[in-house]
Design a protein around this motif. Sequence first.
Motif, PDB file in Angstrom:
ATOM      1  N   LEU A  86     -12.235  -5.402  -2.420  1.00 52.93           N
ATOM      2  CA  LEU A  86     -10.924  -5.608  -1.718  1.00 52.93           C
ATOM      3  C   LEU A  86      -9.907  -6.232  -2.367  1.00 52.93           C
ATOM      4  O   LEU A  86      -8.560  -5.733  -2.370  1.00 52.93           O
ATOM      5  N   MET A  87     -10.229  -7.405  -2.873  1.00 56.98           N
ATOM      6  CA  MET A  87      -9.367  -8.054  -3.374  1.00 56.98           C
ATOM      7  C   MET A  87      -8.281  -7.281  -4.710  1.00 56.98           C
ATOM      8  O   MET A  87      -7.339  -7.361  -4.771  1.00 56.98           O
ATOM      9  N   GLU A  88      -9.133  -6.786  -5.575  1.00 58.27           N
ATOM     10  CA  GLU A  88      -8.719  -5.915  -6.651  1.00 58.27           C
ATOM     11  C   GLU A  88      -7.647  -4.665  -6.011  1.00 58.27           C
ATOM     12  O   GLU A  88      -6.719  -4.401  -6.428  1.00 58.27           O
ATOM     13  N   LEU A  89      -8.310  -3.925  -5.018  1.00 61.41           N
ATOM     14  CA  LEU A  89      -7.451  -2.815  -4.242  1.00 61.41           C
ATOM     15  C   LEU A  89      -6.142  -3.529  -3.679  1.00 61.41           C
ATOM     16  O   LEU A  89      -5.150  -2.746  -3.887  1.00 61.41           O
ATOM     17  N   GLU A  90      -6.322  -4.579  -2.970  1.00 65.55           N
ATOM     18  CA  GLU A  90      -5.227  -4.936  -2.254  1.00 65.55           C
ATOM     19  C   GLU A  90      -4.137  -5.451  -3.352  1.00 65.55           C
ATOM     20  O   GLU A  90      -2.791  -5.187  -3.190  1.00 65.55           O
ATOM     21  N   GLY A  91      -4.546  -6.051  -4.258  1.00 64.35           N
ATOM     22  CA  GLY A  91      -3.686  -6.377  -5.585  1.00 64.35           C
ATOM     23  C   GLY A  91      -2.997  -5.204  -6.149  1.00 64.35           C
ATOM     24  O   GLY A  91      -1.795  -5.140  -6.463  1.00 64.35           O
ATOM     25  N   LEU A  92      -3.617  -4.052  -6.010  1.00 64.23           N
ATOM     26  CA  LEU A  92      -3.018  -2.960  -6.700  1.00 64.23           C
ATOM     27  C   LEU A  92      -1.952  -2.292  -5.901  1.00 64.23           C
ATOM     28  O   LEU A  92      -0.779  -1.903  -6.200  1.00 64.23           O
ATOM     29  N   ALA A  93      -2.171  -2.302  -4.490  1.00 58.36           N
ATOM     30  CA  ALA A  93      -1.401  -1.869  -3.571  1.00 58.36           C
ATOM     31  C   ALA A  93      -0.108  -2.876  -3.556  1.00 58.36           C
ATOM     32  O   ALA A  93       1.001  -2.264  -3.488  1.00 58.36           O
ATOM     33  N   ALA A  94      -0.337  -4.168  -3.838  1.00 54.07           N
ATOM     34  CA  ALA A  94       0.922  -4.863  -3.731  1.00 54.07           C
ATOM     35  C   ALA A  94       1.707  -4.457  -4.960  1.00 54.07           C
ATOM     36  O   ALA A  94       3.187  -4.529  -5.192  1.00 54.07           O
ATOM     37  N   ARG A  95       1.039  -4.524  -6.051  1.00 53.88           N
ATOM     38  CA  ARG A  95       1.754  -3.966  -7.576  1.00 53.88           C
ATOM     39  C   ARG A  95       2.419  -2.685  -7.269  1.00 53.88           C
ATOM     40  O   ARG A  95       3.730  -2.662  -7.684  1.00 53.88           O
ATOM     41  N   LEU A  96       1.837  -1.806  -6.825  1.00 57.30           N
ATOM     42  CA  LEU A  96       2.515  -0.394  -6.656  1.00 57.30           C
ATOM     43  C   LEU A  96       3.678  -0.694  -5.685  1.00 57.30           C
ATOM     44  O   LEU A  96       4.676   0.299  -5.890  1.00 57.30           O
ATOM     45  N   SER A  97       3.503  -1.357  -4.595  1.00 54.50           N
ATOM     46  CA  SER A  97       4.571  -1.398  -3.530  1.00 54.50           C
ATOM     47  C   SER A  97       5.928  -2.110  -4.263  1.00 54.50           C
ATOM     48  O   SER A  97       6.930  -1.778  -3.955  1.00 54.50           O
ATOM     49  N   ALA A  98       5.360  -3.053  -5.297  1.00 50.62           N
ATOM     50  CA  ALA A  98       6.701  -3.739  -5.892  1.00 50.62           C
ATOM     51  C   ALA A  98       7.456  -2.701  -6.642  1.00 50.62           C
ATOM     52  O   ALA A  98       8.470  -2.892  -6.881  1.00 50.62           O
ATOM     53  N   ARG A  99       6.629  -1.455  -7.205  1.00 51.89           N
ATOM     54  CA  ARG A  99       7.313  -0.768  -7.997  1.00 51.89           C
ATOM     55  C   ARG A  99       8.096   0.465  -7.291  1.00 51.89           C
ATOM     56  O   ARG A  99       9.021   0.974  -7.568  1.00 51.89           O
ATOM     57  N   ARG A 100       7.330   0.763  -6.193  1.00 46.53           N
ATOM     58  CA  ARG A 100       7.664   2.059  -5.420  1.00 46.53           C
ATOM     59  C   ARG A 100       8.218   2.007  -3.820  1.00 46.53           C
ATOM     60  O   ARG A 100       8.775   2.963  -3.611  1.00 46.53           O
ATOM     61  N   MET A 101       7.906   0.707  -3.211  1.00 50.57           N
ATOM     62  CA  MET A 101       8.006   0.695  -1.929  1.00 50.57           C
ATOM     63  C   MET A 101       9.747   1.110  -1.424  1.00 50.57           C
ATOM     64  O   MET A 101      10.523   0.501  -1.899  1.00 50.57           O
ATOM     65  N   PRO A 102       9.986   2.279  -0.629  1.00 45.18           N
ATOM     66  CA  PRO A 102      11.253   2.650  -0.227  1.00 45.18           C
ATOM     67  C   PRO A 102      11.935   1.600   0.690  1.00 45.18           C
ATOM     68  O   PRO A 102      11.222   0.578   1.196  1.00 45.18           O
ATOM     69  N   ALA A 103      13.016   1.607   0.526  1.00 48.19           N
ATOM     70  CA  ALA A 103      13.970   0.692   1.192  1.00 48.19           C
ATOM     71  C   ALA A 103      13.856   0.402   2.818  1.00 48.19           C
ATOM     72  O   ALA A 103      13.561  -0.592   3.473  1.00 48.19           O
ATOM     73  N   VAL A 104      13.360   1.646   3.511  1.00 47.01           N
ATOM     74  CA  VAL A 104      13.131   1.500   5.008  1.00 47.01           C
ATOM     75  C   VAL A 104      11.778   0.652   5.055  1.00 47.01           C
ATOM     76  O   VAL A 104      11.826  -0.199   5.993  1.00 47.01           O
ATOM     77  N   GLN A 105      10.791   0.801   4.246  1.00 57.32           N
ATOM     78  CA  GLN A 105       9.376   0.075   4.399  1.00 57.32           C
ATOM     79  C   GLN A 105       9.849  -1.359   4.191  1.00 57.32           C
ATOM     80  O   GLN A 105       9.107  -2.196   4.505  1.00 57.32           O
ATOM     81  N   ARG A 106      10.604  -1.443   3.133  1.00 59.78           N
ATOM     82  CA  ARG A 106      10.820  -3.133   2.766  1.00 59.78           C
ATOM     83  C   ARG A 106      11.355  -3.629   3.900  1.00 59.78           C
ATOM     84  O   ARG A 106      11.250  -4.978   4.124  1.00 59.78           O
ATOM     85  N   LYS A 107      12.329  -3.119   4.866  1.00 57.34           N
ATOM     86  CA  LYS A 107      12.864  -3.494   5.959  1.00 57.34           C
ATOM     87  C   LYS A 107      11.545  -3.659   6.926  1.00 57.34           C
ATOM     88  O   LYS A 107      11.470  -4.794   7.717  1.00 57.34           O
ATOM     89  N   LEU A 108      10.730  -2.740   6.940  1.00 60.74           N
ATOM     90  CA  LEU A 108       9.489  -3.078   7.847  1.00 60.74           C
ATOM     91  C   LEU A 108       8.727  -4.213   7.610  1.00 60.74           C
ATOM     92  O   LEU A 108       7.964  -4.679   8.326  1.00 60.74           O
TER      93      LEU A 108
END
Length: 253
Positions: A86-108
């Motif tokens: 879980l630690m590695e997968l959560e870290g990967l999700a955060a890494r990818l979100s820093a790169r890809r997260m759309p503006a709408v989801q950043r607001k959310l």
Amino acid sequence: MPPSNRINLSDKIRAALEAEITSGQLTAGSRIDEQALMDRFEVSRTPAREALLQLMSSGLVTSVPRQGAVVASLSLSEYIAMLEILMELEGLAARLSARRMPAVQRKLLEQADKACREAAANDDAEVYGKANRAFHEIIYDGSLNEVLARQLRGMRLRMRHPQRALFDRPGRIRNSLAEHQSVLQAILTGDEETAYRAMTGHISSGGNVYADAIASMPHGVPVAAPVATPEIAADALAVTRRAAGRRKSSTGA
């Protein structure tokens, strides 16, 4: 009954049972009677059975000889193993979100953080737990990787019971909120490496709290099959300490 209607009914039954399992209304070891489901939801055997099969495939329900379908338990050794993943997968999700997260989801994500801060100010563990789940869910979606998001949600469902108790521990809400800030800022500024390290640290910290909790329980926790021995508790603590060591090495600290 047309196949589409049957699928809708099975999904309805699955969702209802899933909610009852994740909320604790149905506890580990509880038997789920197929006939009772048919009577409760006024359906035939097929959608009731399909709903149970869906829950079995997700790991929330298991089939036990002479008992039938029962709510699955998660042993402490399984929890420890899943925590490492879980630690590695959560870290990967955060890494990818820093790169890809759309503006709408950043607001959310900012809104979810605000909800966390309000719950923390009121010292409301239940509300904080819900806001915390929303915070993480937005990051899963923000990774724009459906396979990763699906894996994370599945693991979170399996690890449901220990997670619910985390925010009742002294100081955990305050620490969790501070950890969220590091994750949030890294994602909003597009800092992938910091987002990864902050998130793995956040999950590691939660695992550390859980290890402390089970270490103080002489008879284990109700949802786990084996007893929470000092050795198992030490293993859980070692997982989080190894993760902390890896983060220090990567930063040169």
